[in-house]
Design a protein around this motif. Structure first.
Motif, PDB file in Angstrom:
ATOM      1  N   ILE A 159       0.867  -1.175   0.000  1.00 21.64           N
ATOM      2  CA  ILE A 159       0.000   0.000   0.000  1.00 21.64           C
ATOM      3  C   ILE A 159       0.895   1.213   0.000  1.00 21.64           C
ATOM      4  CG2 ILE A 159      -1.734   1.298   1.268  1.00 21.64           C
ATOM      5  CD1 ILE A 159      -2.492  -1.391   2.579  1.00 21.64           C
ATOM      6  N   THR A 160       0.825   1.975  -1.064  1.00 16.75           N
ATOM      7  CA  THR A 160       1.653   3.172  -1.117  1.00 16.75           C
ATOM      8  C   THR A 160       1.044   4.166  -2.080  1.00 16.75           C
ATOM      9  OG1 THR A 160       3.912   3.976  -1.387  1.00 16.75           O
ATOM     10  CG2 THR A 160       3.141   2.348  -2.957  1.00 16.75           C
ATOM     11  N   TRP A 161       1.652   5.317  -2.180  1.00 21.84           N
ATOM     12  CA  TRP A 161       1.119   6.359  -3.034  1.00 21.84           C
ATOM     13  C   TRP A 161       1.101   5.928  -4.495  1.00 21.84           C
ATOM     14  CZ3 TRP A 161      -1.345  10.498  -1.202  1.00 21.84           C
ATOM     15  CH2 TRP A 161      -1.162  10.806   0.144  1.00 21.84           C
ATOM     16  N   SER A 162       0.112   6.422  -5.204  1.00 18.82           N
ATOM     17  CA  SER A 162      -0.109   5.946  -6.573  1.00 18.82           C
ATOM     18  C   SER A 162       1.033   6.307  -7.513  1.00 18.82           C
ATOM     19  CB  SER A 162      -1.418   6.509  -7.123  1.00 18.82           C
ATOM     20  OG  SER A 162      -1.457   7.912  -6.932  1.00 18.82           O
ATOM     21  N   ASP A 163       1.760   7.369  -7.216  1.00 16.98           N
ATOM     22  CA  ASP A 163       2.841   7.728  -8.138  1.00 16.98           C
ATOM     23  C   ASP A 163       4.109   6.933  -7.888  1.00 16.98           C
ATOM     24  OD1 ASP A 163       3.731  10.926  -6.563  1.00 16.98           O
ATOM     25  OD2 ASP A 163       3.066   9.026  -5.733  1.00 16.98           O
ATOM     26  N   VAL A 164       4.061   6.044  -6.901  1.00 15.23           N
ATOM     27  CA  VAL A 164       5.252   5.240  -6.617  1.00 15.23           C
ATOM     28  C   VAL A 164       5.298   4.002  -7.488  1.00 15.23           C
ATOM     29  CG1 VAL A 164       6.408   3.874  -4.840  1.00 15.23           C
ATOM     30  CG2 VAL A 164       5.300   6.007  -4.228  1.00 15.23           C
ATOM     31  N   ILE A 165       4.119   3.454  -7.745  1.00 15.46           N
ATOM     32  CA  ILE A 165       4.077   2.144  -8.386  1.00 15.46           C
ATOM     33  C   ILE A 165       3.940   2.239  -9.896  1.00 15.46           C
ATOM     34  CG2 ILE A 165       3.239   0.811  -6.462  1.00 15.46           C
ATOM     35  CD1 ILE A 165       0.452   1.424  -7.359  1.00 15.46           C
ATOM     36  N   VAL A 166       4.375   3.359 -10.437  1.00 10.06           N
ATOM     37  CA  VAL A 166       4.185   3.576 -11.866  1.00 10.06           C
ATOM     38  C   VAL A 166       4.834   2.492 -12.717  1.00 10.06           C
ATOM     39  CG1 VAL A 166       4.771   5.138 -13.720  1.00 10.06           C
ATOM     40  CG2 VAL A 166       3.907   6.027 -11.605  1.00 10.06           C
ATOM     41  N   GLY A 167       6.009   2.029 -12.339  1.00  8.54           N
ATOM     42  CA  GLY A 167       6.729   1.141 -13.254  1.00  8.54           C
ATOM     43  C   GLY A 167       6.529  -0.340 -13.037  1.00  8.54           C
ATOM     44  N   ILE A 168       5.668  -0.741 -12.079  1.00  8.58           N
ATOM     45  CA  ILE A 168       5.697  -2.160 -11.751  1.00  8.58           C
ATOM     46  C   ILE A 168       5.157  -3.053 -12.851  1.00  8.58           C
ATOM     47  CG2 ILE A 168       5.605  -1.765  -9.286  1.00  8.58           C
ATOM     48  CD1 ILE A 168       2.764  -2.542  -9.243  1.00  8.58           C
ATOM     49  N   GLU A 169       4.384  -2.490 -13.771  1.00  8.92           N
ATOM     50  CA  GLU A 169       3.894  -3.321 -14.863  1.00  8.92           C
ATOM     51  C   GLU A 169       4.989  -3.615 -15.876  1.00  8.92           C
ATOM     52  OE1 GLU A 169       0.777  -4.549 -15.639  1.00  8.92           O
ATOM     53  OE2 GLU A 169      -0.246  -3.868 -13.847  1.00  8.92           O
ATOM     54  N   ASP A 170       6.098  -2.889 -15.797  1.00  9.73           N
ATOM     55  CA  ASP A 170       7.164  -3.074 -16.781  1.00  9.73           C
ATOM     56  C   ASP A 170       8.086  -4.212 -16.434  1.00  9.73           C
ATOM     57  OD1 ASP A 170       7.561   0.496 -17.235  1.00  9.73           O
ATOM     58  OD2 ASP A 170       6.294  -0.968 -18.281  1.00  9.73           O
ATOM     59  N   GLY A 171       7.586  -5.171 -15.701  1.00  6.77           N
ATOM     60  CA  GLY A 171       8.451  -6.270 -15.302  1.00  6.77           C
ATOM     61  C   GLY A 171       7.866  -7.601 -15.706  1.00  6.77           C
ATOM     62  N   PRO A 172       8.365  -8.669 -15.105  1.00 12.46           N
ATOM     63  CA  PRO A 172       7.924 -10.009 -15.501  1.00 12.46           C
ATOM     64  C   PRO A 172       6.488 -10.337 -15.100  1.00 12.46           C
ATOM     65  CG  PRO A 172       9.533 -10.093 -13.719  1.00 12.46           C
ATOM     66  CD  PRO A 172       9.467  -8.682 -14.134  1.00 12.46           C
ATOM     67  N   PHE A 173       5.864  -9.501 -14.277  1.00 12.96           N
ATOM     68  CA  PHE A 173       4.520  -9.848 -13.822  1.00 12.96           C
ATOM     69  C   PHE A 173       3.470  -8.903 -14.375  1.00 12.96           C
ATOM     70  CE2 PHE A 173       5.805 -13.187 -11.073  1.00 12.96           C
ATOM     71  CZ  PHE A 173       7.088 -12.845 -10.707  1.00 12.96           C
ATOM     72  N   LYS A 174       3.721  -8.461 -15.569  1.00 13.18           N
ATOM     73  CA  LYS A 174       2.807  -7.525 -16.214  1.00 13.18           C
ATOM     74  C   LYS A 174       1.416  -8.124 -16.282  1.00 13.18           C
ATOM     75  CE  LYS A 174       2.397  -4.896 -20.500  1.00 13.18           C
ATOM     76  NZ  LYS A 174       2.545  -3.536 -19.964  1.00 13.18           N
ATOM     77  N   GLY A 175       0.439  -7.312 -15.941  1.00 13.46           N
ATOM     78  CA  GLY A 175      -0.943  -7.772 -16.055  1.00 13.46           C
ATOM     79  C   GLY A 175      -1.431  -8.591 -14.873  1.00 13.46           C
ATOM     80  N   LYS A 176      -0.524  -8.902 -13.943  1.00 15.27           N
ATOM     81  CA  LYS A 176      -0.956  -9.751 -12.841  1.00 15.27           C
ATOM     82  C   LYS A 176      -1.304  -8.945 -11.596  1.00 15.27           C
ATOM     83  CE  LYS A 176       1.081 -13.957 -14.383  1.00 15.27           C
ATOM     84  NZ  LYS A 176       2.452 -14.306 -14.707  1.00 15.27           N
ATOM     85  N   PHE A 177      -1.248  -7.614 -11.711  1.00 10.11           N
ATOM     86  CA  PHE A 177      -1.499  -6.799 -10.531  1.00 10.11           C
ATOM     87  C   PHE A 177      -2.923  -6.296 -10.499  1.00 10.11           C
ATOM     88  CE2 PHE A 177       2.701  -6.612  -8.936  1.00 10.11           C
ATOM     89  CZ  PHE A 177       3.556  -6.594 -10.017  1.00 10.11           C
TER      90      PHE A 177
END
Lengths: 279, 433, 315
Positions: free
Chosen positions: B279-297
């Motif tokens: 749980i964190t601010w929305s502007d922190v998690i900007v890049g997490i889709e750019d990894g091996p788990f794209k679409g799984k969040f």
């Protein structure tokens, strides 16, 4: 050579190379990591386990030079730091010579006063410098930074060169002066060549500190006089870190200094051949 | 004697060169001060900041927009030093909403109404197109002082596939469910959840603040930490201590090294799949889709306890009171308020959008999953709360005091109640009303 | 009276500091002038400004008006536990880091003083770390040291060493930061000591070899004494800098975790530029200056450096 001597020298060589390579690896690995990271895409950079073979991309460097205007910053840095280093080297070496060769009143007090420049946390200079910059109208120009960097390089130059000058026996200078040279000619023709290793080492260090200085550069410049460290710091975003960009910035910023060091290496060696002059 | 002059000569030549150099610089027509219609922005280095000096500068024809990016802390320092010294280097400045009261209370910004009073030809600026929760920050003293740039809120991001595998069918909406999920999901390879103990902002507002929000009823002009009279209320019903306990109960289900984690580590860990929830601010998690788990969040609003209340933060843009181009700056902000600038932000990769049309647009929400949290606000009946303790001029200092004490409580160096009492005591001398 | 331009031979035998040739009286002043001018013009104003500010309660967060409060800031500093903790931490950090760097630098200087094929290339790698901008150093090491995702733990896992916390745990953070500092600044000491080593005259070594002295004996009795001034200088400069370490440490840990690496400069930056309590921050900076000065003076006296210098200059 006897067998045991061959063995000894062979074992000695092996040990020497082993240690040298180990040392080089220790110091070089993070550099290697930074350089390879600079060519990785964002996906590759954060991948775990780390990727050793990847398709390189120049995107990070492109971003540096297009978005962040690194080229102008490079020129600014070169101008500012180059000038500041020259000033510090010239003034500092002269002062070091005075301290080493002459009876100056309050010599040690003076020397410590010069060293104390380095002891004050740089934070305290930022706001006064900012005020000066605005009042004199030199905000966002190179001049104040040049002056500030020259000042912070002085303690190094004075203290280090003083020691190196002391190492050169005065008898040599006396001999030259007896032969009819003026003090300046003596310095230029006799002392200076012997000082080259010390000069080279000091110059690299003074240049390097000014090159990497961030705090003053960030506060005293805006568009025109911005230097490289300010550009590099932009890899740190409010809530994230642009790892690839940071690596590329690190590589780009280090290249000029590394080149400088490589050039200076020759002078570091030269001292040995001239050392034969000393008795 | 000839030798004695040479050092003198060297110095003189140097001084001469410097003088020539100085003359040359002053004569060159370089700087932006010459151009009457150039607006210089004290900018950040985020996606929207890049858009401001990129796409937006190109699209706006009324003046030339310039600005250089600054990392977060240098931005704050520059803001304070430039504005407090009355410098006119920047016509417009951007600020994290946490710091916004400083320029407002110190008179370093100019209100729209005041600028219009001096120049009646300027049209009125309406913020109707922007999400209401984002515009509260630029309201002060009955006037409007600027525009929002982006709007953020704590987002609960989780791995949908890991939820399935562990048999968790309901996404946690309260802290008990969250704790149970963390325990279920926790394993040696993948941690149950991530906390960010190593960052002042991350831990105080992202971790502790998000837990605090749902625990007590927060009045419209309060922010959960301070009431509208700037009195400390964060532990009025023991909720501050309870929030610490909530953090402690999920601490065992965090990755190793959590004590040193800040935003960057948190998002890397989620991106690489080493943790299941954060749980964190929305502007922190900007890049997490750019990894091996794209679409799984999956993304949703943060869990709460008794009350549906969430923090809304972001950045705003204001006009420097010392600027010499206030009318031009005003016109630029007027143009921005019409919406095109916000669309350009989005196109440049910004995901913390505050254009109401974007939030309402399902296509955009599909592309920018973070917006899902804002879409869930109406579904959960969430009331937005401004980030504590933004209403103080020295919000950063207060945040620091809170952080140090919260950390002591979470790490077990103090009991939660003791930590909160110490924070209150320390803040008594720090808070000036 | 010897005229300028001619040499008074007998006077020269007394040692150069005494043998100021006629007409050379003004030379030392001239030589020192540029340095003094730069120091006065550029250095004096910030110094006086910060001294003045330390006697006020200036804090720009609250606007530009402030009042004179005398020595209240200094009094407050003496009761500031966090400050003294930072001072102690920094002293420990400095002592350990410089000691490690010095040892490593001397050993490496001796090693690379040999003429072997490829040593010049290897030596170059030794010099590079200090040249990299601290921001990049901090970011690179921060990535490498991440417990779950960093390459260092990955490499260690290949040889069976389990998961280290590096800079993310209060117990190992200081050691990690010291490691980075040693990595970054050993080159600095190396380059100075190496240059010094290279400048040493050959004859004492030839004499020692003729006497049949072994490596260790030569080192202890010939090399080390001659190298002493250079070593002391390098250490002194490094100590003064280590006390002010900021960029690298801040980027890696921001003073944490849990204050484990809250060095003096990190604390000062926080007070000065996050809280912007400039009055208090300036007072702290001045106290820090005094502390460093004391450390330097103690160090210089312990090593007999001043006597060494005086001897050399009066030779």
């Amino acid at each position: 050579m006897s067998n045991s001597r061959i063995l000894k020298s062979g074992a000695g060589a092996l040990a020497a190379y082993g240690l040298a390579i180990a040392a080089a690896l220790f110091f070089a690995f993070p550099i290697f990591w930074m350089v390879t990271s600079s060519f990785k895409s964002e996906v590759d950079i954060s991948a775990y386990p780390p990727v050793w073979s990847f398709s390189p991309t120049l995107a990070n460097y492109a971003q540096l030079f297009t978005e962040l205007n690194a080229w102008q910053a490079l020129l600014n840095s070169a101008l500012i730091v180059g000038l500041a280093t020259c000033i510090a080297m010239a003034a500092g070496t002269m002062a070091a010579y005075a301290l080493a060769r002459f009876d100056v009143k309050g010599k040690e007090f003076l020397a410590f006063e010069i060293l104390s420049i380095r002891m004050l946390p740089p934070i305290v200079s930022v706001i006064p410098m900012f005020i000066i910059a605005r009042q004199l109208g030199i905000f966002d120009t190179p001049w104040l930074l040049i002056a500030a960097y020259a000042l912070s390089g002085l303690p190094f130059v004075v203290w280090v060169m003083r020691v190196f000058i002391q190492d050169i026996p005065q008898s040599i200078e006396e001999a030259a002066m007896i032969d009819g040279c003026s003090r300046f000619e003596t310095f230029w023709r006799v002392t200076l060549p012997l000082l080259l290793p010390g000069l080279a080492a000091t110059m690299v260090i003074v240049f390097m500190f000014a090159w990497n200085e961030f705090l003053l550069a960030s506060m005293l410049t805006s568009q025109e006089a911005k230097t490289l460290p300010v550009i590099a710091a932009n890899a740190i975003k409010p809530k994230a870190i642009a790892w690839g960009l940071a690596s590329a910035a690190g590589v780009m910023m280090s290249l000029p200094v590394v080149v400088l060091v490589l050039l200076m290496q020759r002078y570091l060696v030269r001292g040995l051949t001239l050392g034969a002059v000393k008795g | 004697m000839h030798g004695h002059f040479t050092p003198e000569l060297k110095r003189r030549t140097l001084l001469k060169m410097l003088a020539i150099g100085a003359a040359a610089t002053t004569l060159s027509p370089a700087t932006r001060a010459w151009a009457a219609s150039t607006l210089n922005i004290l900018n950040s280095n985020t996606a929207w900041a890049g858009a401001l000096t990129g796409g937006v500068a190109k699209a706006y024809t009324g003046a030339q927009i310039t600005g250089e990016g600054n990392p977060y802390e240098a931005h704050y320092e520059k803001l304070l030093i430039e504005l407090s010294q009355g410098s006119s280097t920047f016509d417009i400045f951007t600020t994290d909403n946490l710091w916004i009261r400083q320029p407002l209370r110190n008179g370093w910004a100019s209100a729209f109404e005041d600028i219009r009073a001096e120049d009646a030809s300027l049209p009125e600026i309406s913020v109707g197109k922007l999400a209401p929760a984002s515009t509260t920050y630029t309201e002060y003293d009955g006037k409007r002082w600027g525009l929002p740039l982006v709007m953020t809120t704590p987002v609960f991001v989780y791995r949908k596939d890991l939820f399935e595998k562990a048999g968790i069918t309901k996404v946690p909406t309260n802290w008990d469910e969250y704790r149970d999920a963390a325990e279920k999901l926790h394993s040696d390879d993948v941690a149950g959840n991530v906390l960010l103990l190593g960052g002042q902002d991350a831990h105080m507002s992202g971790d502790w603040g998000s837990r605090l929000m749902g625990m007590t009823k927060i009045a419209p002009n309060d922010d959960g930490v301070l009431d509208e009279n700037n009195k400390v209320v964060f532990n009025s019903e023991g909720q501050g201590a309870r929030a610490i306990e909530r953090l402690r109960e999920v601490l065992p289900f965090t990755p190793k090294g959590v004590e040193g984690f800040d935003y960057a580590e948190g998002s890397s860990i989620m991106q690489q799949g080493k943790a299941a929830m954060m749980i964190t601010w929305s502007d922190v998690i900007v890049g997490i889709e750019d990894g091996p788990f794209k679409g799984k969040f999956g993304y949703t609003v943060s869990p709460t306890e008794k009350f549906e209340q969430q923090m809304v933060g972001g950045w705003s843009i204001l006009i420097n009171a010392a600027s010499e181009n206030k009318a031009e700056a005003y016109k630029f902000l007027k143009w921005m308020s019409e919406g095109q600038a916000y669309e350009l932000f989005r196109e440049n990769g910004e995901s913390s959008l505050c254009l109401q049309a974007d939030i309402d647009n399902p296509e955009i929400v599909a592309k920018v999953p973070m917006l899902q949290a804002f879409r869930d606000f109406p579904a959960r009946g969430t009331t937005p709360v401004s980030i504590p303790p933004y209403r103080l001029t020295n919000a950063v200092e207060v945040q620091r005091v809170l952080y140090e004490n919260i950390l002591a409580g979470v790490n077990g160096r103090k009991t939660p109640q003791q930590a909160m009492e110490d924070a209150e005591a320390a803040l008594a001398s720090v808070i000036r009303t | 009276m010897a005229k300028s331009g001619t040499i008074n031979a007998p006077a020269l035998q007394l040692g150069a500091t005494k043998a100021v040739r006629a007409g050379e009286k003004s030379v030392p002043t001239l030589l020192l002038a540029p340095t003094m001018i730069i120091m006065t013009i550029v250095g004096l104003y910030p110094l006086l400004h910060s001294l003045y500010i330390s006697l006020t309660n200036y804090n720009p967060t609250f606007g530009t008006s402030y009042s004179f409060i005398g020595f209240a800031n200094y009094a407050r500093a003496f009761g500031d536990g966090q400050f003294w903790y930072s001072v102690g931490l920094t002293l420990a950090f400095t002592a350990i880091s410089v000691a490690l760097s010095l040892t490593l630098a001397v050993l490496l200087a001796l090693l690379f003083n040999q003429y072997r094929f490829g040593f010049v290339v290897l030596r170059t790698f030794l010099l590079i770390p200090m040249l990299i901008t601290p921001i990049a150093v901090g970011i690179t090491w921060r990535t490498m040291m991440m417990p779950d995702l960093g390459v260092l733990n990955y490499l260690l896992s290949l040889i069976g060493v389990s998961h280290l916390s590096w800079a993310s745990s209060p117990s190992s953070a200081l050691a990690s930061v010291i490691l980075v500092d040693v990595w970054q600044w050993t080159p600095f000491m190396f380059i100075i000591i190496f240059a010094g080593l290279r400048s040493l005259p050959k004859s004492p070594f030839e004499a020692a070899a003729i006497d049949g002295a072994g490596h260790l004996a030569t080192f202890m009795n010939v090399t080390l004494p001659m190298l002493k001034p250079v070593i002391v200088i390098a250490t002194l400069l490094r100590v003064v800098d280590a006390f002010r370490t900021y960029d690298t440490v801040y980027i890696i840990t921001r003073g944490g975790p849990d204050f484990a690496t809250d060095l003096l400069s990190v604390y000062l930056q926080r007070v000065n530029f996050r809280i912007f309590d400039l009055g208090y921050g300036s007072a702290l900076s001045w106290i820090a200056l005094v502390i460093v000065l004391v450390v330097v003076l103690v160090f210089v006296n312990l090593t007999g450096f001043l006597k060494l210098v005086a001897d050399k200059e009066n030779r």
